[in-house]
Enzyme design. Sequence first.
Site, PDB file in Angstrom:
ATOM      1  N   ASP A  29       0.951  -1.118   0.128  1.00 40.96           N
ATOM      2  CA  ASP A  29      -0.031   0.177   0.157  1.00 40.96           C
ATOM      3  C   ASP A  29       0.852   1.365  -0.043  1.00 40.96           C
ATOM      4  O   ASP A  29       1.971   1.077   0.166  1.00 40.96           O
ATOM      5  CB  ASP A  29      -1.067  -0.026   1.315  1.00 40.96           C
ATOM      6  CG  ASP A  29      -0.290  -0.262   2.391  1.00 40.96           C
ATOM      7  OD1 ASP A  29       1.020   0.069   2.747  1.00 40.96           O
ATOM      8  OD2 ASP A  29      -0.827  -1.069   3.442  1.00 40.96           O
TER       9      ASP A  29
ATOM     10  N   ASP B 275       1.590   5.062   1.591  1.00 41.11           N
ATOM     11  CA  ASP B 275       1.093   6.102   2.473  1.00 41.11           C
ATOM     12  C   ASP B 275       1.695   7.411   2.185  1.00 41.11           C
ATOM     13  O   ASP B 275       3.018   7.738   1.580  1.00 41.11           O
ATOM     14  CB  ASP B 275       1.941   5.552   3.989  1.00 41.11           C
ATOM     15  CG  ASP B 275       1.454   4.388   4.456  1.00 41.11           C
ATOM     16  OD1 ASP B 275       0.210   4.001   3.763  1.00 41.11           O
ATOM     17  OD2 ASP B 275       2.173   3.550   5.165  1.00 41.11           O
TER      18      ASP B 275
ATOM     19  N   ASP C  84      10.675   4.543  13.167  1.00 39.88           N
ATOM     20  CA  ASP C  84      11.537   3.702  13.865  1.00 39.88           C
ATOM     21  C   ASP C  84      12.749   3.384  12.930  1.00 39.88           C
ATOM     22  O   ASP C  84      13.952   3.443  13.794  1.00 39.88           O
ATOM     23  CB  ASP C  84      10.560   2.300  13.947  1.00 39.88           C
ATOM     24  CG  ASP C  84       9.998   1.655  12.653  1.00 39.88           C
ATOM     25  OD1 ASP C  84      10.167   2.318  11.744  1.00 39.88           O
ATOM     26  OD2 ASP C  84       9.183   0.936  12.856  1.00 39.88           O
TER      27      ASP C  84
HETATM   28  P1  ATP Z   1       4.302  -2.754   5.962  1.00 38.16           P
HETATM   29  O1  ATP Z   1       4.747  -3.152   4.568  1.00 38.16           O
HETATM   30  O2  ATP Z   1       4.186  -3.866   6.763  1.00 38.16           O
HETATM   31  O3  ATP Z   1       3.063  -1.834   5.892  1.00 38.16           O
HETATM   32  P2  ATP Z   1       5.594  -0.176   6.868  1.00 38.16           P
HETATM   33  O4  ATP Z   1       6.748   0.118   7.197  1.00 38.16           O
HETATM   34  O5  ATP Z   1       4.527   0.491   5.897  1.00 38.16           O
HETATM   35  O6  ATP Z   1       5.545  -1.786   6.615  1.00 38.16           O
HETATM   36  P3  ATP Z   1       3.741   0.368   8.861  1.00 38.16           P
HETATM   37  O7  ATP Z   1       2.971  -0.341  10.261  1.00 38.16           O
HETATM   38  O8  ATP Z   1       2.526   0.508   7.906  1.00 38.16           O
HETATM   39  O9  ATP Z   1       4.641  -0.316   8.364  1.00 38.16           O
HETATM   40  O10 ATP Z   1       3.854   1.939   9.262  1.00 38.16           O
HETATM   41  C1  ATP Z   1       4.192   2.915   8.264  1.00 38.16           C
HETATM   42  C2  ATP Z   1       5.353   3.729   8.829  1.00 38.16           C
HETATM   43  O11 ATP Z   1       5.129   4.196  10.119  1.00 38.16           O
HETATM   44  C3  ATP Z   1       6.579   2.922   9.058  1.00 38.16           C
HETATM   45  O12 ATP Z   1       7.287   2.816   7.781  1.00 38.16           O
HETATM   46  C4  ATP Z   1       7.383   3.886   9.943  1.00 38.16           C
HETATM   47  O13 ATP Z   1       8.177   4.864   9.368  1.00 38.16           O
HETATM   48  C5  ATP Z   1       6.254   4.287  10.785  1.00 38.16           C
HETATM   49  N1  ATP Z   1       6.031   3.468  12.052  1.00 38.16           N
HETATM   50  C6  ATP Z   1       5.209   2.360  12.284  1.00 38.16           C
HETATM   51  N2  ATP Z   1       5.221   1.915  13.468  1.00 38.16           N
HETATM   52  C7  ATP Z   1       5.988   2.816  14.031  1.00 38.16           C
HETATM   53  C8  ATP Z   1       6.417   2.614  15.484  1.00 38.16           C
HETATM   54  N3  ATP Z   1       6.027   2.131  16.398  1.00 38.16           N
HETATM   55  N4  ATP Z   1       7.564   3.564  15.756  1.00 38.16           N
HETATM   56  C9  ATP Z   1       8.165   4.365  14.881  1.00 38.16           C
HETATM   57  N5  ATP Z   1       7.598   4.647  13.668  1.00 38.16           N
HETATM   58  C10 ATP Z   1       6.429   3.782  13.252  1.00 38.16           C
HETATM   59 MG    MG Z   2       2.489   0.190   5.579  1.00 37.70          MG
END
Ligand code: ATP
Ligand code: MG
Length: 427
Positions: free
Chosen positions: A51, A53, A130
């Site tokens: 997806d 963001d 993170d």
């Molecule tokens: P996925 O492919 O699993 O969706 P993702 O990196 O997009 O991976 P998400 O949980 O959708 O993970 O989170 C989006 C973004 O928000 C992350 O890439 C990170 O930058 C930030 N983020 C999410 N959770 C945290 C956290 N617990 N602490 C700090 N930053 C976070």
């Molecule tokens: Mg994501």
Amino acid sequence: MLKRITEHDIDRARVSEKAVAVIEKLRDAGFEAYLVGGCVRDLLLGQVPKDFDVATDATPDDVRQVFPRVRLVGRRFRIVHVRMGREIIEVSTFRRALSEEDHEPHFSDEGMILRDNLYGTVDQDAFRRDFTVNALYYDPTADVVLDYCGGMKDIASRTLRLIGDPKTRFREDPVRILRAIRFSAKLGLNLHRDTEAAIAPMCEMLNAIPPARLFDEFTKLFLTGHGERAFELLSDHELVEILFPLPAHGEAVAKLALASTDHRIREHKPVTPGFLIAAFLWQEYLDHLEPTSTLASSQQEDPASTVIAAQQSTISIPRRHGWFVRDVWHLQPLLANRTSRNVARVLAHRRFRAAYDFLMIRCATGDAPDELGEWWTKAQTVETDELLRELPSGRSRRRRRRRGRNRRRRGAADMSVANGGPQVVEQ
Ligand code: ATP
Ligand code: MG
């Protein structure tokens, strides 16, 4: 500190046109907006993002002014879902990290973040994320990546590194430990030495995470196609025991269930958390089935409920998944009890297929006899009357004698008879 990178490997064909349209519309309205997080990371690693963001300096209310069809979501902070045709683009406002001066109500006494809903600028937004590889911003108009935290270098060396001091970042939000494992499993990234070293001293803090959030993380770890690898990594870092009471001899069933789930995901078949929960807690359930005192045993709680309830204090199990687990477990002794009445009942049960798949995993680990699995495989295609006649005589008589004992005791006994002895899972 900011690096603007024009030479990168992002394949524009993989960038959602809908996400680009959202960004352009926000820009036209005078705001700053970029693609951010997992989608930029995945594009740079040559993967297809699941997806897209968007991060912006527009507040949720501003975003609402720009787009007619939005939905405000978010438990911990407000995020806007913008619907563009069939796609939903998640738009969040830049936030800033909390600093030493932000005491209560933002931090708990243990240093855990309780609220991080303070808006900030794009560079502040980068540092509150993170991992360095999750803190890259992509400007699709200029085709430029903005790197504030050294994420590009880590992408190049396939390194997963926490931004800032690892212990502090894990303390602020211990779920980041599980996220480290998940991204490492999913993307084949190596944990940076300092990030990895901070896991052991901080992992006990996972006990403070609300069980509902851990359930969300459980599904992301194990139901997105790389569960087997995630389990291995959790094991290597001694995290399995923090999440589940998994006795050592229960690992074989858990691992096979994960392998089967990963396989189903590759084949685009449906998967359910209930099946994995049934596998993770199976050995614990069997241990609870051990005949205890016969006194008032019929009034005792169903051991399945006891085991599920105990797990809920760490990882919450939504009710419908709990019922799925119970059904799969309760069907196991019935699968071993091949009387014509039982066979018809079991075949007609709505959880038969899941229970059968579970039995096959037990067979593969030596927890149930192969013959039983093969019999049920045939029973789905051949007249069962015939198959029942082929069973060695005496089998059904032996079963009948056991009737009348209390149900749970009978269940346990039948399983051990079917296995030719007590439950032993081969390692
Ligand atoms: P996925 O492919 O699993 O969706 P993702 O990196 O997009 O991976 P998400 O949980 O959708 O993970 O989170 C989006 C973004 O928000 C992350 O890439 C990170 O930058 C930030 N983020 C999410 N959770 C945290 C956290 N617990 N602490 C700090 N930053 C976070
Ligand atoms: Mg994501």
